[in-house]
Scaffold this active site. Structure first.
Site, mmCIF file in Angstrom:
data_model
loop_
_atom_site.group_PDB
_atom_site.id
_atom_site.type_symbol
_atom_site.label_atom_id
_atom_site.label_comp_id
_atom_site.label_asym_id
_atom_site.label_seq_id
_atom_site.Cartn_x
_atom_site.Cartn_y
_atom_site.Cartn_z
ATOM 1 N N GLY A 17 -11.243 4.489 -57.016
ATOM 2 C CA GLY A 17 -11.719 3.896 -55.769
ATOM 3 C C GLY A 17 -10.650 3.214 -54.922
ATOM 4 N N ARG A 142 -28.172 -9.787 -54.559
ATOM 5 C CA ARG A 142 -26.785 -9.738 -55.010
ATOM 6 C C ARG A 142 -26.260 -11.156 -55.273
ATOM 7 N NH1 ARG A 142 -27.872 -5.211 -55.444
ATOM 8 N NH2 ARG A 142 -26.760 -3.323 -54.837
ATOM 9 N N TYR A 145 -23.118 -11.281 -57.809
ATOM 10 C CA TYR A 145 -21.954 -10.606 -57.216
ATOM 11 C C TYR A 145 -21.433 -11.404 -56.018
ATOM 12 C CZ TYR A 145 -19.075 -6.987 -55.057
ATOM 13 O OH TYR A 145 -18.016 -6.293 -54.497
ATOM 14 N N LYS A 149 -17.712 -13.221 -55.420
ATOM 15 C CA LYS A 149 -16.798 -12.911 -54.325
ATOM 16 C C LYS A 149 -16.580 -14.137 -53.436
ATOM 17 C CE LYS A 149 -15.752 -8.714 -55.454
ATOM 18 N NZ LYS A 149 -14.378 -8.316 -55.816
ATOM 19 N N ASP A 179 -16.942 3.877 -49.568
ATOM 20 C CA ASP A 179 -17.313 5.101 -50.268
ATOM 21 C C ASP A 179 -16.366 5.303 -51.454
ATOM 22 O OD1 ASP A 179 -18.298 7.501 -51.061
ATOM 23 O OD2 ASP A 179 -18.125 8.476 -49.106
ATOM 24 N N PRO A 181 -16.243 5.728 -56.108
ATOM 25 C CA PRO A 181 -17.064 6.142 -57.255
ATOM 26 C C PRO A 181 -18.120 5.104 -57.628
ATOM 27 C CG PRO A 181 -14.787 6.755 -57.619
ATOM 28 C CD PRO A 181 -14.792 5.933 -56.341
ATOM 29 N N ARG A 203 -26.356 -0.680 -42.173
ATOM 30 C CA ARG A 203 -26.013 -2.101 -42.275
ATOM 31 C C ARG A 203 -24.723 -2.414 -41.526
ATOM 32 N NH1 ARG A 203 -26.202 -4.218 -48.433
ATOM 33 N NH2 ARG A 203 -24.042 -3.495 -48.383
HETATM 34 P P1 NAI Z 1 -14.537 1.436 -58.796
HETATM 35 O O1 NAI Z 1 -15.583 1.211 -59.864
HETATM 36 O O2 NAI Z 1 -14.401 2.787 -58.197
HETATM 37 O O3 NAI Z 1 -13.130 0.936 -59.337
HETATM 38 C C1 NAI Z 1 -13.005 -0.278 -60.014
HETATM 39 C C2 NAI Z 1 -11.954 -0.143 -61.096
HETATM 40 O O4 NAI Z 1 -11.837 -1.418 -61.754
HETATM 41 C C3 NAI Z 1 -12.338 0.886 -62.168
HETATM 42 O O5 NAI Z 1 -11.288 1.807 -62.367
HETATM 43 C C4 NAI Z 1 -12.578 0.041 -63.395
HETATM 44 O O6 NAI Z 1 -12.222 0.682 -64.623
HETATM 45 C C5 NAI Z 1 -11.690 -1.171 -63.137
HETATM 46 N N1 NAI Z 1 -12.123 -2.311 -63.929
HETATM 47 C C6 NAI Z 1 -13.386 -2.792 -64.051
HETATM 48 N N2 NAI Z 1 -13.414 -3.795 -64.937
HETATM 49 C C7 NAI Z 1 -12.137 -3.963 -65.377
HETATM 50 C C8 NAI Z 1 -11.532 -4.835 -66.319
HETATM 51 N N3 NAI Z 1 -12.266 -5.727 -67.005
HETATM 52 N N4 NAI Z 1 -10.201 -4.753 -66.509
HETATM 53 C C9 NAI Z 1 -9.459 -3.820 -65.851
HETATM 54 N N5 NAI Z 1 -9.984 -2.959 -64.957
HETATM 55 C C10 NAI Z 1 -11.309 -3.025 -64.730
HETATM 56 O O7 NAI Z 1 -14.895 0.340 -57.673
HETATM 57 P P2 NAI Z 1 -14.383 0.114 -56.162
HETATM 58 O O8 NAI Z 1 -15.541 0.356 -55.288
HETATM 59 O O9 NAI Z 1 -13.098 0.783 -55.923
HETATM 60 O O10 NAI Z 1 -14.179 -1.485 -56.216
HETATM 61 C C11 NAI Z 1 -12.904 -2.087 -56.290
HETATM 62 C C12 NAI Z 1 -13.031 -3.522 -55.819
HETATM 63 O O11 NAI Z 1 -13.538 -3.530 -54.488
HETATM 64 C C13 NAI Z 1 -13.975 -4.393 -56.645
HETATM 65 O O12 NAI Z 1 -13.396 -5.685 -56.798
HETATM 66 C C14 NAI Z 1 -15.218 -4.483 -55.770
HETATM 67 O O13 NAI Z 1 -15.937 -5.677 -55.994
HETATM 68 C C15 NAI Z 1 -14.587 -4.459 -54.394
HETATM 69 N N6 NAI Z 1 -15.479 -4.039 -53.323
HETATM 70 C C16 NAI Z 1 -16.040 -2.792 -53.328
HETATM 71 C C17 NAI Z 1 -16.868 -2.420 -52.291
HETATM 72 C C18 NAI Z 1 -17.519 -1.083 -52.245
HETATM 73 O O14 NAI Z 1 -18.443 -0.918 -51.419
HETATM 74 N N7 NAI Z 1 -17.085 -0.102 -53.019
HETATM 75 C C19 NAI Z 1 -17.185 -3.343 -51.192
HETATM 76 C C20 NAI Z 1 -16.525 -4.618 -51.284
HETATM 77 C C21 NAI Z 1 -15.702 -4.943 -52.319
#
Ligand code: NAI
Length: 244
Positions: A17, A142, A145, A149, A179, A181, A203
């Site tokens: 992501g 939420r 969460y 944040k 967008d 995974p 939204r």
């Molecule tokens: P994702 O699930 O695609 O990627 C997150 C990554 O973090 C994964 O590879 C996972 O293995 C890793 N991870 C999770 N727990 C872990 C741990 N304990 N130690 C090491 N690595 C760990 O998610 P995405 O969407 O890329 O999210 C990344 C960040 O963006 C997160 O902090 C999320 O809260 C934030 N975020 C995401 C949004 C969204 O709509 N996708 C919106 C706003 C914030």
């Protein structure tokens, strides 16, 4: 020549992501990049994989030292690893609260603490934390969460103040729904994925999801020497959700 020539970066959650997009953004512009994640299978050639869990302090210390050794130091930390949780305060038991806060908030503390000696020696040091629009938007269902944040936002401001005079800038990005995974997993679990996707898009005033690359570009700006006067800020990447 790239903005990050000669700089080394660690990206937590760099295996998927937003984290993976950020690692690619930085590497394409000259940085040496290590992705710290639970799993680092199949990373692009050129990205260094460091396996570890941000809730395990010993693993974080070992992983940061290993990354610094392989990259020749650390100039940039992107604290991006995070997990979600649905529910109101009526729904999530204490164990959920401890787990999500441990990953999303204390994880950032552990990684930053382990990286500080390297950042202090950098001369171009920056930390960028992945926050969320959930920190300030009051999203329904939420509570946990959003609280995690909100803590990331406050932590970012406090760290910016604490480390300003050590030459370390600290900022965060606040993405809207991106967008990735993660979101694709949520959609596939929904009763009506198409309706859920339409609701998420509507939204945001832009009428679409943010891409991981768009968040990566904002993180990259804050991490780069181009942002040399910027510390203690939250940069919205949310299709106008916050400002409009
Ligand atoms: P994702 O699930 O695609 O990627 C997150 C990554 O973090 C994964 O590879 C996972 O293995 C890793 N991870 C999770 N727990 C872990 C741990 N304990 N130690 C090491 N690595 C760990 O998610 P995405 O969407 O890329 O999210 C990344 C960040 O963006 C997160 O902090 C999320 O809260 C934030 N975020 C995401 C949004 C969204 O709509 N996708 C919106 C706003 C914030």
């Amino acid at each position: 020549m790239g903005e990050f020539d000669g700089l080394a970066a660690v990206v937590t959650g760099g295996g998927s992501g937003i984290g993976l997009a950020t690692a690619r953004f930085l590497a394409a512009r000259g940085a040496k990049v290590a992705c710290f994640d639970l799993k680092v299978d199949g990373l692009d050639p050129g990205l260094v994989g460091v396996v570890g869990d941000v809730t395990d302090d010993a693993a974080v210390r070992a992983g940061i030292d290993s990354a610094a050794e392989q990259l020749g130091g650390i100039d940039i930390v992107v604290n991006n690893a995070g997990i979600g949780a649905a529910g109101t305060v009526a729904d999530n038991p204490d164990a959920d609260w401890h787990r999500v806060l441990d990953v999303n908030v204390v994880g950032m503390v552990r990684v930053s603490r382990a990286a500080l000696p390297y950042l202090r020696a950098s001369g171009h040091a920056a930390i960028v934390n992945t926050c969320s629009i959930a920190a300030t938007a009051g999203l329904p269902n939420r509570a946990l969460y959003s609280a995690s944040k909100g803590a990331v936002l406050s932590l970012t401001l406090a760290m910016a103040a604490d480390h300003l005079h050590e030459g370390i800038r600290v900022n965060c990005v606040t993405p809207g729904t991106a967008d990735t995974p993660w979101v694709r997993r949520l959609l596939s679990a929904a009763d009506d994925p198409d309706a859920e996707l339409a609701a998420l898009k509507s939204r945001q005033p832009s009428g679409r999801l943010v891409s991981a690359d768009e968040v990566a570009a904002a993180i990259g700006f804050l991490a780069s020497p181009l942002a040399s006067a910027t510390t203690g800020t939250a940069l919205d990447v949310d299709g106008g959700m916050h400002g409009l």
